[in-house]
Design an enzyme around this catalytic site. Structure first.
Site, PDB file in Angstrom:
ATOM      1  N   TYR A  13       0.832  -1.206   0.000  1.00 58.57           N
ATOM      2  CA  TYR A  13       0.000   0.000   0.000  1.00 58.57           C
ATOM      3  C   TYR A  13       0.863   1.251   0.000  1.00 58.57           C
ATOM      4  O   TYR A  13       1.967   1.247   0.524  1.00 58.57           O
ATOM      5  CB  TYR A  13      -0.905   0.009   1.229  1.00 58.57           C
ATOM      6  CG  TYR A  13      -2.109  -0.889   1.148  1.00 58.57           C
ATOM      7  CD1 TYR A  13      -2.423  -1.600  -0.006  1.00 58.57           C
ATOM      8  CD2 TYR A  13      -2.947  -1.045   2.255  1.00 58.57           C
ATOM      9  CE1 TYR A  13      -3.531  -2.425  -0.059  1.00 58.57           C
ATOM     10  CE2 TYR A  13      -4.062  -1.869   2.213  1.00 58.57           C
ATOM     11  CZ  TYR A  13      -4.346  -2.564   1.053  1.00 58.57           C
ATOM     12  OH  TYR A  13      -5.453  -3.386   1.013  1.00 58.57           O
ATOM     13  N   GLY A  55     -23.677   6.331  -4.015  1.00 60.30           N
ATOM     14  CA  GLY A  55     -24.440   7.102  -4.976  1.00 60.30           C
ATOM     15  C   GLY A  55     -23.670   8.255  -5.585  1.00 60.30           C
ATOM     16  O   GLY A  55     -24.230   9.052  -6.349  1.00 60.30           O
TER      17      GLY A  55
END
Length: 458
Positions: free
Chosen positions: A133, A326
């Site tokens: 990472y 969303g």
């Protein structure tokens, strides 16, 4: 009568037997809900699958609300719940802080702020990182996430932190992670090298949980989803990988180990061989799981059951790369993008995944796969379910994952403080049977919305 037989009271009157039956039943119930009871499968006698405390057991309650019977009770957002991780001795917060954006999408200052908020304000005690990472995995930034975590931990009590990391699976591309420059394999030598380097970057003596990030053997992953016999290859044996984990446990460098991006075959093979050889078994599997990605339920749920291998699911991407929030809808909202000046303002831009700093663009092929799937339609339907129950899309998605009986802790990731707090607060919401019924209805119409037929991979 059955109770009389079990307690050796046959022949006595029912009236005289009832007090003893009630007393013994009360003791059994008290013991069972204390968190000290164990479920043991007759077929796997080497596994002692610790039962979760009652407060952590997900079951349908008798109480009813306006939204139906409660599956998961609401709680104060700042009053964290803690659960036992599989059959380990780790007790983890039900929220695990993901870190893969730190060093790429997030600065060190932002990472520290997230850690302080999660630990000090919300009671998180579980961190998930990986040797490569941040993402995307690149030599220029490799290990920066670990270095940030290590620097932050210097001012903390190590025993208050449950630290999980991951050793990379097989990859010819990741040539910068190993001293020999030949790419990564899950060999004993490379596992030990990986852990030693991780401990140095993290400035700690041990990891609480080491996970194999993805398998050494061929498995279609990260896009491809059709198994291809012709792509099978020689792999590091399960036994060698188990021996490496056992050696690290014995040396005190790791407390427990687990799997990630694994299949039912892989979990079962590791557990079975570990029991046969008397070696430490995996205690967890970190796989993608969300309203849009529910493969775990079909095969791994049975394998991982406390009655079988007691391998806990640690779900990552519970918002399915953020799409369940969303934020990739058809309409641009103020402040939606990290640098709005660079974002095309065309009202027809598909799902507005144009932010150069969003995961759909950072990970090659992600956006195209999303747009080609039924996921956008499913997201719209789940947003309607959330609205029906007075929830945001984020709250519904995270409450669903947290309500599953095989999930002791859910990994969340955020690129800003507002996202982090919204995610944390979502775990305070209750989850009901009526919500589940509505989710089932959407799932029937969109059973696997992310999936598009893709061969290869691994």
């Amino acid at each position: 009568k059955l109770c009389q037989d079990m307690l050796g009271l046959r022949g006595q009157s029912m009236a005289s037997s009832v007090p003893r039956i009630v007393a013994v039943s009360s003791l059994i119930l008290t013991w069972a809900v204390s968190g000290k009871a164990f479920l043991v499968s007759p077929g796997l006698t080497g596994i002692t699958a610790a039962r979760l405390p009652l407060a952590s057991v997900r079951m349908t309650a008798t109480a009813n609300t306006a939204s139906g019977s409660i599956i998961r009770e609401a709680r104060n957002a700042k009053e964290m719940r803690y659960n036992k991780l599989g059959d380990s001795d780790l007790v983890v917060s039900e929220v695990c802080l993901g870190t893969m954006t730190w060093g790429k999408q997030n600065t060190e200052e932002e990472a520290f702020k997230q850690l302080n908020t999660a630990f000090d304000d919300y009671g998180v005690n579980f961190i998930d990182t990986a040797e490569g990472y941040p993402i995307p995995l690149q030599p220029e930034t490799s290990g920066d996430t670990d270095r940030m975590i290590g620097k932050w931990m210097k001012d903390r009590k190590r025993e208050d932190i449950i630290l999980g990391s991951k050793v990379s699976g097989a990859s010819r591309r990741l040539t910068w992670l190993r001293d020999d420059g030949k790419g990564t394999r899950v060999s004993k030598e490379q596992i030990i090298e990986s852990v030693d380097k991780s401990l140095e970057r993290l400035q700690t003596d041990y990891l609480d949980l080491l996970q194999i990030h993805w398998p050494d053997r061929y498995v279609p992953l990260f896009g491809p989803n059709q198994y291809d016999y012709s792509m099978e290859r020689a792999a590091i044996s399960f036994e060698e990988q188990l021996e490496a984990m056992a050696e690290l446990v014995q040396a005190g460098k790791i407390r427990h180990w687990g799997l990630s991006n694994e299949t039912p075959f892989g979990v079962m093979a590791f557990v079975s061989l570990a029991l046969e050889k008397g070696l430490p078994k995996p205690v967890s599997v970190q796989n993608s799981y969300s309203l849009l990605t529910r493969e775990f339920e079909s095969g791994l749920a049975e394998v991982c059951s406390p009655s079988h291998t007691n391998t806990a699911l640690i779900p990552y991407s519970p918002l399915s790369a953020g799409v369940l929030s969303g934020k990739y809808d058809l309409q641009v909202r103020p402040g939606q993008f990290s640098d709005s000046s660079k974002v095309p303002k065309s009202p027809v831009a598909p799902f507005q995944g144009n932010d150069p700093n969003c995961r759909l663009n950072l990970l090659k092929g992600y956006k195209a796969r999303y747009e080609a799937s039924e996921a956008p339609s499913a997201v719209q339907e789940y947003s309607k379910v959330a609205a029906k129950h007075g929830m945001t899309s984020v709250e519904l998605a995270l409450a669903f994952v947290a309500s599953r009986p095989y999930v002791p802790s859910t990994i969340i990731g955020a690129t800003n403080e507002a996202q982090l707090k919204e995610n944390m607060d979502a775990f305070s919401r209750e989850f009901t049977e009526e919500m589940m019924d509505d989710i089932v209805e959407v799932n029937i119409r969109f059973p696997d919305p992310w999936r598009t037929a893709q061969a290869g991979g691994g």
